[in-house]
Design a protein around this motif. Structure first.
Motif, PDB file in Angstrom:
ATOM      1  N   ALA A 175       0.340 -29.818 -31.925  1.00 11.62           N
ATOM      2  CA  ALA A 175       0.209 -31.110 -32.603  1.00 11.62           C
ATOM      3  C   ALA A 175       1.527 -31.860 -32.720  1.00 11.62           C
ATOM      4  CB  ALA A 175      -0.390 -30.905 -33.993  1.00 11.62           C
ATOM      5  N   GLY A 176       2.642 -31.156 -32.722  1.00  6.18           N
ATOM      6  CA  GLY A 176       3.927 -31.832 -32.876  1.00  6.18           C
ATOM      7  C   GLY A 176       4.756 -31.862 -31.614  1.00  6.18           C
ATOM      8  N   ALA A 177       4.122 -31.656 -30.468  1.00  6.59           N
ATOM      9  CA  ALA A 177       4.862 -31.552 -29.206  1.00  6.59           C
ATOM     10  C   ALA A 177       5.415 -32.898 -28.755  1.00  6.59           C
ATOM     11  CB  ALA A 177       3.957 -30.984 -28.122  1.00  6.59           C
ATOM     12  N   VAL A 178       6.612 -32.853 -28.199  1.00  6.63           N
ATOM     13  CA  VAL A 178       7.217 -34.016 -27.543  1.00  6.63           C
ATOM     14  C   VAL A 178       7.661 -33.580 -26.149  1.00  6.63           C
ATOM     15  CG1 VAL A 178       9.077 -35.722 -27.596  1.00  6.63           C
ATOM     16  CG2 VAL A 178       8.029 -34.959 -29.736  1.00  6.63           C
ATOM     17  N   LEU A 179       7.241 -34.325 -25.156  1.00  8.18           N
ATOM     18  CA  LEU A 179       7.573 -34.002 -23.770  1.00  8.18           C
ATOM     19  C   LEU A 179       8.869 -34.690 -23.372  1.00  8.18           C
ATOM     20  CD1 LEU A 179       6.417 -32.530 -21.254  1.00  8.18           C
ATOM     21  CD2 LEU A 179       5.328 -34.691 -20.636  1.00  8.18           C
ATOM     22  N   LEU A 180       9.759 -33.964 -22.678  1.00  7.75           N
ATOM     23  CA  LEU A 180      11.028 -34.517 -22.203  1.00  7.75           C
ATOM     24  C   LEU A 180      11.003 -34.591 -20.681  1.00  7.75           C
ATOM     25  CD1 LEU A 180      13.530 -32.412 -24.361  1.00  7.75           C
ATOM     26  CD2 LEU A 180      12.365 -34.546 -24.979  1.00  7.75           C
ATOM     27  N   ALA A 181      11.298 -35.759 -20.132  1.00  3.99           N
ATOM     28  CA  ALA A 181      11.290 -35.943 -18.681  1.00  3.99           C
ATOM     29  C   ALA A 181      12.529 -36.717 -18.240  1.00  3.99           C
ATOM     30  CB  ALA A 181      10.034 -36.688 -18.233  1.00  3.99           C
ATOM     31  N   ARG A 203      -6.937 -37.038 -21.864  1.00  8.43           N
ATOM     32  CA  ARG A 203      -6.526 -37.965 -22.921  1.00  8.43           C
ATOM     33  C   ARG A 203      -5.649 -37.262 -23.942  1.00  8.43           C
ATOM     34  NH1 ARG A 203     -11.954 -39.481 -22.526  1.00  8.43           N
ATOM     35  NH2 ARG A 203     -12.454 -38.379 -24.474  1.00  8.43           N
ATOM     36  N   ALA A 204      -5.997 -36.003 -24.287  1.00  9.76           N
ATOM     37  CA  ALA A 204      -5.220 -35.263 -25.283  1.00  9.76           C
ATOM     38  C   ALA A 204      -3.794 -35.026 -24.795  1.00  9.76           C
ATOM     39  CB  ALA A 204      -5.906 -33.940 -25.594  1.00  9.76           C
ATOM     40  N   LEU A 205      -3.636 -34.681 -23.530  1.00 13.29           N
ATOM     41  CA  LEU A 205      -2.300 -34.451 -22.988  1.00 13.29           C
ATOM     42  C   LEU A 205      -1.480 -35.734 -22.976  1.00 13.29           C
ATOM     43  CD1 LEU A 205      -3.274 -32.058 -20.072  1.00 13.29           C
ATOM     44  CD2 LEU A 205      -1.724 -31.497 -21.932  1.00 13.29           C
ATOM     45  N   ARG A 206      -2.114 -36.827 -22.613  1.00 18.07           N
ATOM     46  CA  ARG A 206      -1.384 -38.104 -22.516  1.00 18.07           C
ATOM     47  C   ARG A 206      -1.136 -38.740 -23.876  1.00 18.07           C
ATOM     48  NH1 ARG A 206      -4.375 -37.264 -18.033  1.00 18.07           N
ATOM     49  NH2 ARG A 206      -3.553 -37.954 -16.002  1.00 18.07           N
ATOM     50  N   ALA A 207      -1.781 -38.214 -24.921  1.00 12.87           N
ATOM     51  CA  ALA A 207      -1.539 -38.739 -26.264  1.00 12.87           C
ATOM     52  C   ALA A 207      -0.255 -38.201 -26.866  1.00 12.87           C
ATOM     53  CB  ALA A 207      -2.715 -38.392 -27.174  1.00 12.87           C
ATOM     54  N   ARG A 208       0.297 -37.122 -26.285  1.00 11.16           N
ATOM     55  CA  ARG A 208       1.546 -36.571 -26.794  1.00 11.16           C
ATOM     56  C   ARG A 208       2.700 -37.524 -26.488  1.00 11.16           C
ATOM     57  NH1 ARG A 208      -1.213 -34.519 -29.521  1.00 11.16           N
ATOM     58  NH2 ARG A 208      -2.050 -32.404 -29.553  1.00 11.16           N
ATOM     59  N   PRO A 209       3.640 -37.696 -27.428  1.00 11.91           N
ATOM     60  CA  PRO A 209       4.788 -38.573 -27.147  1.00 11.91           C
ATOM     61  C   PRO A 209       5.656 -37.994 -26.035  1.00 11.91           C
ATOM     62  CG  PRO A 209       5.080 -37.407 -29.222  1.00 11.91           C
ATOM     63  CD  PRO A 209       3.678 -37.129 -28.791  1.00 11.91           C
ATOM     64  N   ALA A 218       9.887 -44.538 -17.589  1.00 13.52           N
ATOM     65  CA  ALA A 218       8.965 -45.079 -18.591  1.00 13.52           C
ATOM     66  C   ALA A 218       7.815 -45.812 -17.916  1.00 13.52           C
ATOM     67  CB  ALA A 218       9.710 -46.005 -19.544  1.00 13.52           C
ATOM     68  N   THR A 219       8.119 -46.545 -16.861  1.00 16.70           N
ATOM     69  CA  THR A 219       7.078 -47.247 -16.116  1.00 16.70           C
ATOM     70  C   THR A 219       6.107 -46.271 -15.479  1.00 16.70           C
ATOM     71  OG1 THR A 219       8.550 -49.118 -15.657  1.00 16.70           O
ATOM     72  CG2 THR A 219       6.646 -48.853 -14.217  1.00 16.70           C
ATOM     73  N   LEU A 220       6.639 -45.195 -14.879  1.00 16.69           N
ATOM     74  CA  LEU A 220       5.777 -44.180 -14.275  1.00 16.69           C
ATOM     75  C   LEU A 220       4.875 -43.532 -15.318  1.00 16.69           C
ATOM     76  CD1 LEU A 220       8.293 -42.398 -11.855  1.00 16.69           C
ATOM     77  CD2 LEU A 220       6.522 -44.059 -11.263  1.00 16.69           C
ATOM     78  N   ALA A 221       5.450 -43.222 -16.489  1.00 20.70           N
ATOM     79  CA  ALA A 221       4.673 -42.589 -17.545  1.00 20.70           C
ATOM     80  C   ALA A 221       3.555 -43.504 -18.042  1.00 20.70           C
ATOM     81  CB  ALA A 221       5.586 -42.186 -18.696  1.00 20.70           C
ATOM     82  N   ALA A 222       3.875 -44.785 -18.208  1.00 23.12           N
ATOM     83  CA  ALA A 222       2.859 -45.734 -18.668  1.00 23.12           C
ATOM     84  C   ALA A 222       1.740 -45.868 -17.643  1.00 23.12           C
ATOM     85  CB  ALA A 222       3.506 -47.086 -18.941  1.00 23.12           C
ATOM     86  N   ARG A 223       2.094 -45.906 -16.361  1.00 24.43           N
ATOM     87  CA  ARG A 223       1.079 -46.005 -15.312  1.00 24.43           C
ATOM     88  C   ARG A 223       0.182 -44.774 -15.289  1.00 24.43           C
ATOM     89  NH1 ARG A 223       4.941 -48.167 -10.355  1.00 24.43           N
ATOM     90  NH2 ARG A 223       5.093 -50.356 -11.048  1.00 24.43           N
ATOM     91  N   ALA A 224       0.744 -43.629 -15.670  1.00 26.21           N
ATOM     92  CA  ALA A 224      -0.023 -42.381 -15.683  1.00 26.21           C
ATOM     93  C   ALA A 224      -0.898 -42.252 -16.922  1.00 26.21           C
ATOM     94  CB  ALA A 224       0.916 -41.187 -15.591  1.00 26.21           C
ATOM     95  N   PHE A 226       0.269 -42.330 -20.279  1.00 25.47           N
ATOM     96  CA  PHE A 226       0.916 -41.886 -21.514  1.00 25.47           C
ATOM     97  C   PHE A 226       1.076 -43.082 -22.450  1.00 25.47           C
ATOM     98  CE2 PHE A 226       1.832 -38.289 -18.884  1.00 25.47           C
ATOM     99  CZ  PHE A 226       1.877 -37.227 -19.765  1.00 25.47           C
ATOM    100  N   LEU A 227       0.700 -42.886 -23.697  1.00 18.47           N
ATOM    101  CA  LEU A 227       0.606 -43.991 -24.637  1.00 18.47           C
ATOM    102  C   LEU A 227       1.841 -44.149 -25.512  1.00 18.47           C
ATOM    103  CD1 LEU A 227      -3.084 -43.396 -25.782  1.00 18.47           C
ATOM    104  CD2 LEU A 227      -2.252 -44.925 -23.969  1.00 18.47           C
ATOM    105  N   ARG A 228       2.625 -43.088 -25.676  1.00 14.38           N
ATOM    106  CA  ARG A 228       3.777 -43.122 -26.595  1.00 14.38           C
ATOM    107  C   ARG A 228       5.011 -42.687 -25.812  1.00 14.38           C
ATOM    108  NH1 ARG A 228       1.891 -39.197 -31.182  1.00 14.38           N
ATOM    109  NH2 ARG A 228       3.818 -39.919 -32.205  1.00 14.38           N
ATOM    110  N   VAL A 229       5.688 -43.648 -25.213  1.00 14.39           N
ATOM    111  CA  VAL A 229       6.832 -43.367 -24.344  1.00 14.39           C
ATOM    112  C   VAL A 229       8.083 -43.964 -24.963  1.00 14.39           C
ATOM    113  CG1 VAL A 229       7.809 -43.613 -22.029  1.00 14.39           C
ATOM    114  CG2 VAL A 229       5.331 -43.414 -22.321  1.00 14.39           C
ATOM    115  N   LEU A 230       9.111 -43.131 -25.138  1.00 13.73           N
ATOM    116  CA  LEU A 230      10.378 -43.555 -25.724  1.00 13.73           C
ATOM    117  C   LEU A 230      11.484 -43.345 -24.700  1.00 13.73           C
ATOM    118  CD1 LEU A 230      11.830 -44.515 -28.324  1.00 13.73           C
ATOM    119  CD2 LEU A 230      12.170 -42.106 -28.891  1.00 13.73           C
TER     120      LEU A 230
END
Length: 251
Positions: A175-181, A203-209, A218-224, A226-230
């Protein structure tokens, strides 16, 4: 959406490339876990590497490029000329390989590298690019367009690892995971391994920040999907962890 209750950072870096990131993450109070999708493998081409290293300007595109080049060159990369690094981590790796005056840009991405003074007037100049297949793909065409003779030495490659489904499920359920790329190649491998975005698991995987190291990622992540990209300030462990701290609690 579930509320983060843990503080786990999940890294897409290749297997064996997490020592510095783990130190920084733990120092900031985070746990670090790895999504084992890739590993780095040497690509030996002595002639191409020798040609790149004898160029008056040399550009290293990652710390791994420095390490693999140093191994193939006998451990010492000191040569006459100018050594450039894409960022501070690569410059640090060059110092470990004997290059004490490596130069790196403040903005640690392709645009920052191309803005460096050493790469502005290149007509008739040889530039050695020590890299991996697909590494910093924008750089070589741009440097060539400036009139340089580009000598590319691909000293390693990314090999895809099979499996990973179990870790992806654990990432989904954290629930608190953050992915680093910090690599487009690693992200492409992740995208290929993800369930379809229309499915519940997808959807659950792409909901993780996700914290990424550049606007391009960030553009690649949004196209894939992912909803919460920093976007972090760069690809260094410190920059990635600092960005993650803005979206994940430290326990």
């Amino acid at each position: 959406m579930d509320t983060p209750t843990t503080s786990t950072l999940w890294s897409l870096r290749p297997v064996g490339e997490h020592a510095a990131l783990r130190r920084v993450a733990q120092g900031a109070g985070f746990r670090l876990r790895v999504l084992p999708l890739q590993r780095l493998v040497a690509r030996a081409d002595a002639a191409r590497l020798a040609a790149a290293l004898t160029a008056p300007i040399r550009l290293y595109t990652s710390p791994a490029a420095v390490r693999f080049a140093a191994t193939q060159a006998g451990g010492d990369l000191r040569r006459a000329g100018i050594d450039l690094a894409v960022g501070s981590g690569t410059a640090a790796a060059l110092r470990c390989a004997g290059v004490g005056d490596a130069r790196s840009p403040t903005r640690m991405d392709s645009e920052g590298v191309l803005a460096m003074a050493e790469l502005q007037v290149l007509a008739g100049t040889a530039v050695g690019v020590i890299t991996a297949p697909g590494g910093r793909g924008v750089l070589v065409p741009a440097i060539r367009e400036r009139g340089a003779e580009v000598r590319v030495a691909e000293v390693y490659r990314r090999a895809n690892l099979r499996g990973g489904a179990r870790r992806l499920a654990e990432f989904r359920d954290d629930a608190g995971a953050v992915l680093l790329a910090s690599s487009a190649e690693a992200f492409a491998r992740l995208e290929a391994a993800l369930p379809d975005a229309a499915s519940a698991r997808g959807r659950a995987l792409r909901a993780r920040p996700m914290v990424v190291s550049s606007p391009r990622l960030a553009t690649l992540a949004a196209r894939a999907g992912f909803l919460r990209v920093l976007i972090a300030d760069g690809p260094t462990p410190a920059a990635l962890v600092a960005a993650a701290s803005r979206v994940a609690p430290v326990q």
